[in-house]
Design an enzyme around this catalytic site. Sequence first.
Site, short mmCIF file in Angstrom:
data_model
loop_
_atom_site.label_atom_id
_atom_site.label_comp_id
_atom_site.label_asym_id
_atom_site.label_seq_id
_atom_site.Cartn_x
_atom_site.Cartn_y
_atom_site.Cartn_z
N LYS A 78 0.84 -1.20 0.00
CA LYS A 78 0.00 0.00 0.00
C LYS A 78 0.87 1.25 0.00
O LYS A 78 1.89 1.31 0.70
CB LYS A 78 -0.90 -0.02 1.24
CG LYS A 78 -1.94 1.10 1.29
CD LYS A 78 -2.78 1.00 2.55
CE LYS A 78 -3.91 2.01 2.59
NZ LYS A 78 -4.72 1.89 3.84
N SER A 153 -9.65 1.80 2.88
CA SER A 153 -8.78 2.54 1.99
C SER A 153 -7.75 1.67 1.26
O SER A 153 -7.19 2.11 0.25
CB SER A 153 -8.03 3.61 2.78
OG SER A 153 -7.19 3.04 3.75
N SER A 177 -9.87 -0.46 7.11
CA SER A 177 -9.26 -0.29 5.78
C SER A 177 -8.53 -1.51 5.22
O SER A 177 -8.13 -1.49 4.06
CB SER A 177 -8.31 0.91 5.79
OG SER A 177 -9.04 2.10 5.73
#
Lengths: 487, 96
Positions: A78, A153, A177
């Site tokens: 990420k 996210s 997330s």
Amino acid sequence: MSELCYASMSDVAKRLQQKDVSVLEVVQSCLDRIEKTEPVLHALLARNAEGAITKARELDASGPDRSKPLWGVPVTIKDVILTKGLPTTAGSKMLEKFSPPYNAFVTDKLLDAGAVVLAKANMDEFAMGSSTENSAYYPTNNPWNPKKVPGGSSGGSAASVAAGQCFASLGTDTGGSIRQPASFCGCVGLKPTYGRVSRYGVIAYASSLDQVGPLTRSVEDCARVLQVIAGHDERDQTSSPRPVPDYVTGLGRRKGLDGVRLGIPQEFLGEGISSEVREVFEDVRIRAEKEGARISLVSLPHTKAAIATYYILAMAEASSNLARYDGVRFGFRASESRELLDLYVRSRSEGLGEEVRRRIMLGAFVLSSGYYDAYFKRAAQVRRIIRDEFTRVLQECDALLAPVSPVAAWDHGSNANDPLAQYLMDAYTLSLNLAGLPGLSLPAGLGKESGMPIGVQLIGKAFFEEDLLAVGHALERILPSIGNPSM
Amino acid sequence: MSIEIGIEEVRHMAALSRLAVTEEEERLFAGQFAAIVEYMNVLQDIDVNGVEPLYSPVDQESVTRPDTAFHARTREELLQNAPESDEQYFTVPRIV
């Protein structure tokens, strides 16, 4: 579709060690998969194809290393996690040109374990969002249906794992997330206990809630990645010095679900839950009960206050953490600012997206003179009440069983201009971040109406990931396989 | 506690945050913030008397280390992401 890129990570790691397949073959099959799927998915930001091929050749030349559990395994990370030599933007224009001078603790851990980093995964800007639509670059599409969001996210991480672009990805989970995108894309996601994994080199959103964890295609793969990234780091003051158990061996400590005590929080099944999520959850409950799990309803009465509590605290911490983006030492600087205050204001206003600015402003409000006690302090008090409720129910259960999200993946643009509606979607995930507890999301079925993956989550006691993964491993075996997206 | 969120409050929040908002955003945010803060008021009905605030899920013990200087990064590394520098220092618009 190349079968290799959909093999389990555990299997590929073993085959790499046995030289049954070369690192270059495995890396190339993932890069081919990326070439094929990215035009539709947009799961990735900076890509590292050349670097990955060079690394693959080096690893093949030096030969397998048994001390490296992820030797030759392709992964994505990420984009909120620092990677030296690969741009790290946190999904924000503010950090468009940011080149990290050092690696995050977890990046070093992956590299030390022999993993090959293919790319950085797309995300909501600064991890603020539940759909990856808040990325300043482009939204990510769900591999099961590109009209739908992948969740967020960590939406890029979940989409890249589900689409077979990589064997594992690292995400971060501040209020769901990791678990919610894992549920939306049909993969496994673990938010470890707060303090289990170092946050050093992870761009901060809400420091008392943020935690790094794996997204994979199986619970066993998840245990293997956690094994690599867990552990004490003196550069993160909240990092726990507790010893790290052997999670992979620990998977065998539960022989099925027989006698496992699972509590279902009744507040998680109330209004707002969609009928298809309720159906999948009911199916999971029946299957678990049939396997001998002892299931009981438990109560977490302050669940209704968790969303407000979470957003007050997360926004307050965000407004403080994001004060560092002032256009001076790194990040975007607005051009032609004549004096310093003007430089701060214009750099922040032009460099930060709408949702990020919204949370910073609300965070400043709940911390401001006159409102601090009524909002920020009160939320911290309610946080203790919520944590104590979890502690109490977890004394009577081995784990809690709950839905991950009240709905399956929604269509792009559904909640535009209604931030509150989107915040309410995080109802089932964020309360355990407040309590610091670990949560494991696993795919449980496809929704009858949407056809999209729907997950369930197991919530465990603090620092009991070993048992949480063992229960998850047992549950995984009795859940229907949802297969892979057809793309 | 009840508070009306309007344009003035949005301007105040923006100033505290070192952010500029356009007129259009002022109206948009005022409506959204009013709904969000109204929702947050659910906490006002909870009895928190005598409850110690919990700011972190871990027991925050201050960890100390010997106060010895070391070179973690070079000047070059620290300046590499600066939007403007003179190779020695970060530079900003003239302040005096």
